[in-house]
Design a protein around this motif. Structure first.
Motif, PDB file in Angstrom:
ATOM      1  N   ILE A   1       1.303  -1.085   0.220  1.00 37.28           N
ATOM      2  CA  ILE A   1      -0.110  -0.365  -0.437  1.00 37.28           C
ATOM      3  C   ILE A   1       0.787   0.972   0.124  1.00 37.28           C
ATOM      4  O   ILE A   1       1.757   1.736   0.569  1.00 37.28           O
ATOM      5  N   THR A   2       0.566   1.629  -0.997  1.00 38.30           N
ATOM      6  CA  THR A   2       1.764   3.134  -1.304  1.00 38.30           C
ATOM      7  C   THR A   2       1.372   4.483   0.080  1.00 38.30           C
ATOM      8  O   THR A   2       2.540   4.786   0.171  1.00 38.30           O
ATOM      9  N   HIS A   3       0.396   4.686   0.484  1.00 37.89           N
ATOM     10  CA  HIS A   3      -0.467   5.356   0.827  1.00 37.89           C
ATOM     11  C   HIS A   3      -1.554   5.030   1.392  1.00 37.89           C
ATOM     12  O   HIS A   3      -2.560   4.422   0.879  1.00 37.89           O
ATOM     13  N   GLU A   4      -2.309   6.841   2.097  1.00 36.07           N
ATOM     14  CA  GLU A   4      -3.027   5.961   3.242  1.00 36.07           C
ATOM     15  C   GLU A   4      -4.587   6.221   2.763  1.00 36.07           C
ATOM     16  O   GLU A   4      -5.703   6.495   3.207  1.00 36.07           O
ATOM     17  N   HIS A   5      -4.627   6.933   1.594  1.00 42.12           N
ATOM     18  CA  HIS A   5      -5.765   7.571   0.968  1.00 42.12           C
ATOM     19  C   HIS A   5      -6.741   6.412  -0.046  1.00 42.12           C
ATOM     20  O   HIS A   5      -6.154   5.246  -0.089  1.00 42.12           O
TER      21      HIS A   5
ATOM     22  N   VAL B   1       0.612   2.560   8.145  1.00 40.20           N
ATOM     23  CA  VAL B   1       0.344   1.702   9.521  1.00 40.20           C
ATOM     24  C   VAL B   1      -0.349   2.446  10.353  1.00 40.20           C
ATOM     25  O   VAL B   1      -1.090   1.662  11.230  1.00 40.20           O
ATOM     26  N   ALA B   2      -0.439   3.620  10.729  1.00 39.29           N
ATOM     27  CA  ALA B   2      -0.909   4.596  11.241  1.00 39.29           C
ATOM     28  C   ALA B   2      -2.665   4.586  11.273  1.00 39.29           C
ATOM     29  O   ALA B   2      -3.765   3.932  11.524  1.00 39.29           O
ATOM     30  N   ALA B   3      -2.902   4.567   9.619  1.00 40.62           N
ATOM     31  CA  ALA B   3      -4.221   4.736   8.930  1.00 40.62           C
ATOM     32  C   ALA B   3      -4.446   2.921   9.317  1.00 40.62           C
ATOM     33  O   ALA B   3      -5.658   2.742   9.338  1.00 40.62           O
TER      34      ALA B   3
END
Length: 212
Positions: A42-46, A74-76
């Protein structure tokens, strides 16, 4: 190694009977028959790049699959076991060697927070930057998944990105926000860019694949 395009930014990489899933997000239909998923990037949280529903569905079938993402993911996705990665990291999962680049999402607007983002180079051959124009320094990219439409994307910048990477082949991704006409126009611009260094642009539709 076979790379398959799905809706928007979702991709799979298949090699030696194993599968890597990249960015299964909200614009993507539930993935069908997947073979032996060993990893998810997963490249980013969007949400157009990951959803709890997609991850739950994948991990229910393949509970040993390892999920990788930057600190923001990790946070999302705190309800999941995410292995944190950062630019410069390399990880091995199944037949896949993953090298991570970048660090930050491309700027949308100064009023919108910039989140963590990593591009991923798979087996030193296939590169996908996530939502960024990060060039994988030192890599000779055989196949590039190049974003073609986004709130942060200006087609001239996307063309410059392709020119800098100079892949042997490229195809357009991150395209669900575009009309049919807009997608074709963007692809034509990226095709011009990849051809400047003797490369080839592939017109991949959903479910179609390219072999490396």
């Amino acid at each position: 190694m076979r790379v398959t395009k799905y809706e928007h930014a979702t991709l799979t990489v298949h090699d030696a009977g194993k599968t890597l899933v990249i960015d299964p997000g909200s614009f993507t239909a539930p993935l069908g028959e997947l073979e032996q998923v060993v990893g998810v990037v997963i490249t980013h949280e969007h949400p157009d790049h990951w959803t709890p529903e997609h991850l739950t569905r994948i991990l229910r079938t393949f509970p040993d699959a390892v999920v990788y993402g930057p600190a923001g993911v990790v946070a999302a996705a705190s309800d999941f076991d995410i292995v944190g990665v950062a630019p410069g990291d390399t990880r091995e999962v199944g037949p896949f060697r993953l090298t991570f680049f970048g660090g930050r999402h491309a700027l949308i607007h100064e009023s919108i927070p910039v989140v963590d983002n990593v591009g991923v180079l798979v087996n030193d051959a296939f590169y996908y930057p996530g939502d960024s124009y990060t060039v994988p320094g030192g890599a000779e990219v055989k196949l590039l998944a190049a974003p073609v439409g986004a709130p942060w994307l200006k087609i001239g910048d996307a063309m410059d990105f392709v020119l800098k990477v100079a892949p042997r082949q490229a195809f357009g991704t991150h395209d669900m926000t575009l009309s049919v006409a807009g997608r074709q126009m963007g692809r034509a611009r990226l095709a011009w860019a990849v051809e400047q260094d003797g490369g080839e642009f592939l017109e991949l539709e959903v479910g179609e694949a390219a072999d490396i």
